[in-house]
Design a protein around this motif. Structure first.
Motif, PDB file in Angstrom:
ATOM      1  N   GLN A  49       0.827  -1.208   0.000  1.00 47.02           N
ATOM      2  CA  GLN A  49       0.000   0.000   0.000  1.00 47.02           C
ATOM      3  C   GLN A  49       0.858   1.254   0.000  1.00 47.02           C
ATOM      4  O   GLN A  49       0.566   2.225  -0.715  1.00 47.02           O
ATOM      5  N   ARG A  50       1.946   1.237   0.779  1.00 44.84           N
ATOM      6  CA  ARG A  50       2.843   2.410   0.809  1.00 44.84           C
ATOM      7  C   ARG A  50       3.509   2.618  -0.541  1.00 44.84           C
ATOM      8  O   ARG A  50       3.722   3.755  -0.973  1.00 44.84           O
ATOM      9  N   GLN A  52       2.205   1.872  -3.278  1.00 45.92           N
ATOM     10  CA  GLN A  52       1.126   2.089  -4.248  1.00 45.92           C
ATOM     11  C   GLN A  52       1.150   1.049  -5.371  1.00 45.92           C
ATOM     12  O   GLN A  52       0.949   1.374  -6.543  1.00 45.92           O
ATOM     13  N   GLY A  54      -0.924  -1.274  -6.622  1.00 38.95           N
ATOM     14  CA  GLY A  54      -2.323  -1.661  -6.596  1.00 38.95           C
ATOM     15  C   GLY A  54      -2.777  -2.284  -7.905  1.00 38.95           C
ATOM     16  O   GLY A  54      -2.171  -2.083  -8.962  1.00 38.95           O
ATOM     17  N   THR A  71      -6.394  -2.028  -4.971  1.00 37.90           N
ATOM     18  CA  THR A  71      -6.138  -3.079  -3.976  1.00 37.90           C
ATOM     19  C   THR A  71      -4.748  -3.664  -4.214  1.00 37.90           C
ATOM     20  O   THR A  71      -4.401  -3.964  -5.355  1.00 37.90           O
ATOM     21  N   PRO A  72      -3.947  -3.806  -3.165  1.00 36.63           N
ATOM     22  CA  PRO A  72      -2.584  -4.330  -3.354  1.00 36.63           C
ATOM     23  C   PRO A  72      -2.564  -5.646  -4.126  1.00 36.63           C
ATOM     24  O   PRO A  72      -3.381  -6.525  -3.882  1.00 36.63           O
ATOM     25  N   GLN A 262      -8.214  -8.103   0.653  1.00 35.21           N
ATOM     26  CA  GLN A 262      -7.238  -7.086   1.060  1.00 35.21           C
ATOM     27  C   GLN A 262      -6.022  -7.089   0.146  1.00 35.21           C
ATOM     28  O   GLN A 262      -5.246  -6.134   0.144  1.00 35.21           O
TER      29      GLN A 262
END
Length: 360
Positions: A49-50, A52, A54, A71-72, A262
């Motif tokens: 997530q950090r 990005q 996705g 979403t990762p 997730q």
């Protein structure tokens, strides 16, 4: 590694002898892979997530998938890490089949990782060019097939087992290389096509891997192989450790991948795990059994082939969208319902596959 330590330690404490049993190591490898996945999963999701990293949603996909953008992805790295570490810990590394499967997992994982990386960093890119993607897949598959052919010291190691027929096991000879190539590459891409909904692909992977693990254990045991009238393949029993590691890592990944996901598996997971399943089926001489157990992957792939063929020949589509799970989505079926029903069908097919070992 731990197997070697246990063999050395048995001279000091006989209790270490328990790790000489394949079934014990299979259970411990499943639990180890599961715990590793659950342990590093949250940190990996936060890291992705950090950065990005996705998911890029296809413009021609179902409109309901738009909310999944960002979403990762590349979660297959989590599965591979847990699987490879577990294999290194609990398997007999002197077994040639273990090295072969590690090579397949890592090799196909690198192909998928490159594909995912290009999709994420180049927003309008479809990833690795098809000629390079399939070219590298083909090269690795041919190398693996050739290696396995040279390792096949017994004639039974290159026989084709036909489900339901105990007396039909034709020797393949050099055709073994051709069949192995198509099974490995085909399964890799079939799993990749199936990975389109949250948790849809990983549960069939877990179920098929578990089923193949049972067959691998029987194939590597000369008494059970004779009882079931399947080819005995020396070294095949150790493949059960790889299968149980995939099961454990897959269940750990499902913890984070279940609806609403997730994290997504990405090609790094689907290509490598699919190729591993194909290679395992080749090792234990159960290529046709894989078609039955992995029927979900077969259906998804056939839906794409039929869709493309029908459109090119008749200018009409058979399904609203392919692969098959998208067709049901566009018919208004909720995503969780599609996923669970595919899981149930996969479980039934794996159980039917195991039954064929005796009903022959």
């Amino acid at each position: 590694m731990l197997v070697w330590l246990a063999q050395k330690g048995v001279h000091y404490y006989t209790g270490f002898n328990v790790f000489s049993y394949l079934t014990v190591r299979a259970i411990t490898s499943l639990l180890t892979a599961l715990l590793i996945s659950l342990w590093i999963g949250p940190a990996m999701i936060a890291r992705l997530q950090r950065l990005q990293i996705g998911q890029v949603i296809r413009e021609d996909g179902p409109a309901s998938h738009a909310i999944k953008g960002g979403t990762p992805t590349m979660g297959g790295v989590l599965i591979l890490l847990a699987t490879v570490i577990t294999i290194l810990l609990w398997s007999d590394l002197s077994n040639p089949y273990i090295g072969c499967l590690l090579g397949v997992l890592i090799g196909y994982g690198l192909i998928g990782l490159t594909d995912d990386y290009l999709k994420v960093t180049r927003r309008h890119s479809r990833g690795l060019a098809a000629r390079w993607k399939y070219g590298w897949q083909s090269l690795l598959a041919l190398l693996v097939a050739t290696l396995l052919y040279t390792l096949s010291s017994e004639p039974s190691a290159t026989q084709l087992v036909v489900p339901f027929f105990k007396n039909i096991m034709p020797p393949l000879g050099l055709f073994y290389l051709v069949l192995s190539y198509f099974v490995i590459v085909g399964t890799s891409n079939a799993v990749n096509l199936t990975d389109g909904l949250d948790g849809l692909a990983i549960v069939p992977i877990v179920l098929v891997s578990g089923g193949l693990g049972v067959v691998a254990w029987a194939t590597g045991n000369i008494h059970f192989a004779a009882y079931l009238q399947i080819p005995y393949v020396r070294h095949a029993g150790e493949v059960m450790i790889v299968c149980s590691a995939i099961v454990g890592a897959g269940l750990g990944f499902l913890w984070f991948n279940t609806y609403p996901a997730q994290i997504f598996m990405g090609d790094v997971g689907s290509l490598s795990l699919g190729a591993a399943l194909g290679t395992i089926a080749v090792l234990i001489r159960q290529e046709l059994l894989l078609l039955l157990m992995g029927g979900i992957f077969v259906l998804e792939t056939l839906s794409v082939i039929l869709q493309v063929g029908s459109f090119k020949l008749r200018g009409q589509r058979l399904f609203r969208m392919a692969p098959l799970h998208h067709h049901y989505e566009l018919q208004g079926c909720p995503e969780p319902r599609i996923i669970v029903r595919f899981w149930i069908l996969s479980l039934v097919l794996v159980l039917l596959g195991l039954v064929t070992l005796k009903v022959r």
